[in-house]
Design a protein around this motif. Structure first.
Motif, mmCIF file in Angstrom:
data_model
loop_
_atom_site.group_PDB
_atom_site.id
_atom_site.type_symbol
_atom_site.label_atom_id
_atom_site.label_comp_id
_atom_site.label_asym_id
_atom_site.label_seq_id
_atom_site.Cartn_x
_atom_site.Cartn_y
_atom_site.Cartn_z
ATOM 1 N N GLU A 361 0.854 -1.189 0.000
ATOM 2 C CA GLU A 361 0.000 0.000 0.000
ATOM 3 C C GLU A 361 0.887 1.235 0.000
ATOM 4 N N ALA A 362 0.625 2.153 -0.934
ATOM 5 C CA ALA A 362 1.509 3.300 -1.113
ATOM 6 C C ALA A 362 0.713 4.527 -1.520
ATOM 7 N N PHE A 363 1.371 5.679 -1.477
ATOM 8 C CA PHE A 363 0.769 6.909 -1.990
ATOM 9 C C PHE A 363 1.886 7.838 -2.430
ATOM 10 N N ILE A 364 1.551 8.766 -3.305
ATOM 11 C CA ILE A 364 2.514 9.785 -3.692
ATOM 12 C C ILE A 364 2.560 10.794 -2.548
ATOM 13 N N SER A 365 3.663 10.804 -1.828
ATOM 14 C CA SER A 365 3.757 11.604 -0.608
ATOM 15 C C SER A 365 4.377 12.970 -0.845
ATOM 16 N N GLU A 366 5.080 13.134 -1.961
ATOM 17 C CA GLU A 366 5.545 14.456 -2.402
ATOM 18 C C GLU A 366 5.687 14.457 -3.913
ATOM 19 N N ASN A 367 5.347 15.586 -4.495
ATOM 20 C CA ASN A 367 5.534 15.857 -5.920
ATOM 21 C C ASN A 367 5.189 17.327 -6.061
ATOM 22 N N GLY A 368 5.976 18.088 -6.768
ATOM 23 C CA GLY A 368 5.642 19.497 -6.850
ATOM 24 C C GLY A 368 6.645 20.285 -7.670
ATOM 25 N N MET A 369 6.322 21.538 -7.881
ATOM 26 C CA MET A 369 7.108 22.396 -8.769
ATOM 27 C C MET A 369 7.443 23.704 -8.059
ATOM 28 N N GLY A 370 8.733 23.921 -7.797
ATOM 29 C CA GLY A 370 9.175 25.166 -7.200
ATOM 30 C C GLY A 370 9.513 26.192 -8.274
ATOM 31 N N VAL A 371 8.981 27.392 -8.120
ATOM 32 C CA VAL A 371 9.186 28.457 -9.108
ATOM 33 C C VAL A 371 9.599 29.727 -8.367
ATOM 34 N N ALA A 372 10.606 30.401 -8.889
ATOM 35 C CA ALA A 372 11.093 31.635 -8.278
ATOM 36 C C ALA A 372 10.297 32.839 -8.765
ATOM 37 N N ASP A 373 10.251 33.863 -7.936
ATOM 38 C CA ASP A 373 9.659 35.159 -8.302
ATOM 39 C C ASP A 373 8.223 35.018 -8.822
ATOM 40 N N GLU A 374 7.407 34.330 -8.056
ATOM 41 C CA GLU A 374 6.024 34.097 -8.523
ATOM 42 C C GLU A 374 5.182 35.370 -8.540
ATOM 43 N N GLU A 375 5.709 36.435 -7.942
ATOM 44 C CA GLU A 375 4.992 37.709 -8.023
ATOM 45 C C GLU A 375 4.752 38.125 -9.473
ATOM 46 N N ARG A 376 5.592 37.634 -10.372
ATOM 47 C CA ARG A 376 5.425 37.933 -11.804
ATOM 48 C C ARG A 376 4.074 37.477 -12.329
ATOM 49 N N PHE A 377 3.516 36.473 -11.669
ATOM 50 C CA PHE A 377 2.293 35.854 -12.166
ATOM 51 C C PHE A 377 1.064 36.253 -11.355
ATOM 52 N N MET A 378 1.186 37.305 -10.551
ATOM 53 C CA MET A 378 0.041 37.786 -9.774
ATOM 54 C C MET A 378 -0.870 38.637 -10.647
ATOM 55 N N ASP A 379 -2.176 38.487 -10.453
ATOM 56 C CA ASP A 379 -3.118 39.373 -11.134
ATOM 57 C C ASP A 379 -3.364 40.612 -10.268
ATOM 58 N N GLU A 380 -4.299 41.439 -10.691
ATOM 59 C CA GLU A 380 -4.523 42.703 -9.990
ATOM 60 C C GLU A 380 -5.073 42.509 -8.572
ATOM 61 N N THR A 381 -5.608 41.324 -8.272
ATOM 62 C CA THR A 381 -6.132 41.065 -6.925
ATOM 63 C C THR A 381 -5.060 40.508 -5.989
ATOM 64 N N GLY A 382 -3.883 40.201 -6.517
ATOM 65 C CA GLY A 382 -2.827 39.626 -5.703
ATOM 66 C C GLY A 382 -2.789 38.114 -5.723
ATOM 67 N N GLN A 383 -3.599 37.489 -6.570
ATOM 68 C CA GLN A 383 -3.586 36.027 -6.673
ATOM 69 C C GLN A 383 -2.536 35.584 -7.687
ATOM 70 N N VAL A 384 -1.777 34.557 -7.342
ATOM 71 C CA VAL A 384 -0.814 33.974 -8.272
ATOM 72 C C VAL A 384 -1.561 33.065 -9.248
ATOM 73 N N ILE A 385 -1.437 33.368 -10.531
ATOM 74 C CA ILE A 385 -2.089 32.562 -11.579
ATOM 75 C C ILE A 385 -1.056 31.566 -12.085
#
Length: 470
Positions: A361-385
């Motif tokens: 019995e198993a599960f994917i316990s970690e998987n993910g994508m680290g990205v620098a300077d995510e402020e570049r992808f914020m919209d006008e409300t401050g949400q990261v897209i």
């Protein structure tokens, strides 16, 4: 061709982080960890000189954070318990009642909101005084860990869904004894082998103690596993890949899941006089106390080729004596982290566990994508897209779905991570969260990926172009 990919009933949707990376120091009293000590000694090693003093301040904001877990579709979450917080006398002495109160409140809050606590006992955060006693090279530290683990079982066993002895035990061995990215940055393979053996023994002894408690929960381990691919079918490349696989993958996977050590690894350590010291009874304990559930951390594949250059025989013995990394032309990269993005690797990993480890019995316990300077992808409300993170998750989960369809017993998927958290040495350089963190104000804002994650969990699946699978 788009198709709805539906996952099994009661699939675990969630994420993970660790105490040192998220809690902050808090006010319970806490022993100094190796990371806190190292920051005092060499703050220049830490990106932008940010310590783990505050991090995500989860200690003070756990109620708000649990609500954010709920809003992002979590039905489970993996935390770790700080050994240094539980035993503020440096990992020994008397257990700290304030720490027990904090963790019981946190896990109660999770359970009351439908979020299963997955609890890991060790995530790189050795109390400094225990490191001074030899760290994992020391039998005394193994005994202290078993006491810590047993205390946690007794204090939190009624609240925990599943337990894990270690997260990525390979990491501190590479970091502390071979590659210099964990304190104390020693370069000594044989001492690393000793620390690795004692880590495996500690895992088995903790499981032995757990089984005496009679809980309905399971206990296992979380391993960082990268399928190893040779550059070619040339026998020299294949041999290099087999050695790398034994050193980096089977070294912990085999003893912690099967209770035995890979023959190729043992032969290599004997040939090069790198065997750890142990007692015969240790092997019996390891054999009889193996993981009941397995967490699979997958980020990138490992590609290798036979060495084309010579080794300095007067230099330190290292795994690189047997291989060179292969820089495959055309590979896709996460340029921020320097890791290859290869979604099919997660499928190959799942099949390996199915075919060679009893389909535990198993599960994917970690998987993910680290990205620098995510402020570049914020919209006008401050949400990261962060559409790139949504694509990353879907592309990997599509292969997990394929593996499940082919009989792999994969029970869930935990993303790294929930809220942008402090990373070892890299601090906040790359962001991984479903929720963004403003370091100055501690304000949390759900990213576009967090909204996607909530809907995926609610639907127990997502729409996907299956023609992308190979």
């Amino acid at each position: 061709m788009n198709q709805q990919l539906n996952f099994p009933k009661d699939f675990w949707w969630g994420s993970a982080w660790s105490a040192e990376q998220a809690e902050g120091r808090g006010d319970t009293g806490k022993a100094e960890t190796v990371w806190e000590h190292w920051f005092k000694e060499e703050p220049n090693r830490f990106y932008n000189r940010i310590s783990s003093e505050v991090t995500t301040d989860h200690f003070n904001r756990y109620q708000e954070d649990v609500q954010l877990m709920k809003q992002t579709g979590h039905n489970s979450f993996r935390l770790s318990i700080s050994w240094a917080r539980m035993f503020p006398d440096g990992g020994v002495g008397t257990v700290n009642p304030k720490a027990i109160t904090f963790y019981r409140k946190l896990m109660t809050e999770m359970n009351e909101n439908g979020i299963k606590p997955f609890v890991n006992l060790y995530h790189f955060d050795m109390p400094f005084l225990l490191q001074e006693k030899g760290g994992w090279e020391s039998r005394e530290v193994v005994d202290a860990y078993v006491r810590f683990a047993t205390t946690c079982f007794e204090e939190f066993g009624d609240l925990v869904y599943h337990w894990f002895t270690f997260n990525e035990p390979l990491g501190p061995i590479l970091g502390s004894y071979l590659e210099g990215f964990h304190y104390p940055g020693i370069v000594d393979f044989k001492r690393g082998a000793q620390a690795a053996f004692h880590t495996i023994l500690a895992h088995a002894l903790a499981i032995e103690a757990f089984k005496k408690q009679g809980y309905s929960s399971k206990i296992g381990v979380i391993l960082n596993l990268s399928p190893t691919y040779p550059r070619s079918q040339n026998p020299a490349d294949i041999e290099a890949a087999e050695i790398v696989d034994a050193l980096y993958t089977r070294s912990f996977l085999d003893p912690m899941v099967k209770g035995t050590f890979p023959t190729k690894l043992v032969e290599l350590l004997k040939e090069y006089h790198q065997m750890p010291e142990f007692e015969e009874q240790d092997l019996v304990i390891i054999k009889e106390n193996t993981a009941q559930i397995l967490g699979l951390n997958y980020y990138e594949p490992r590609r290798v080729k036979a060495r084309l250059t010579g080794i300095n025989p007067n230099g330190p013995f290292l795994p690189e004596w047997f291989y060179e990394n292969y820089d495959m032309p055309g590979k896709r990269m996460n340029v921020y982290r320097g890791w290859e993005i290869y979604e099919k690797g997660i499928y190959d990993l799942c099949l390996d566990i199915r075919d060679n480890y009893g389909n535990i019995e198993a599960f994917i316990s970690e998987n993910g994508m680290g990205v620098a300077d995510e402020e570049r992808f914020m919209d006008e409300t401050g949400q990261v897209i962060d559409e790139y993170r949504i694509d990353y998750i879907k592309d990997h989960l599509a292969y997990v779905h394929k593996a499940i369809q082919e009989g792999c017993q994969i029970k869930g998927y935990h993303l790294w991570t929930f809220i942008d958290c402090w990373s070892w040495i890299n601090t906040y350089k790359n962001r991984y969260g479903l929720v963004s963190l403003d370091l100055a104000t501690q304000k949390r804002t759900i990213k576009k990926s967090g909204e996607f994650y909530q809907k995926m969990s609610q639907d127990n699946g997502f729409d996907y172009d299956v023609s992308k699978l190979v």
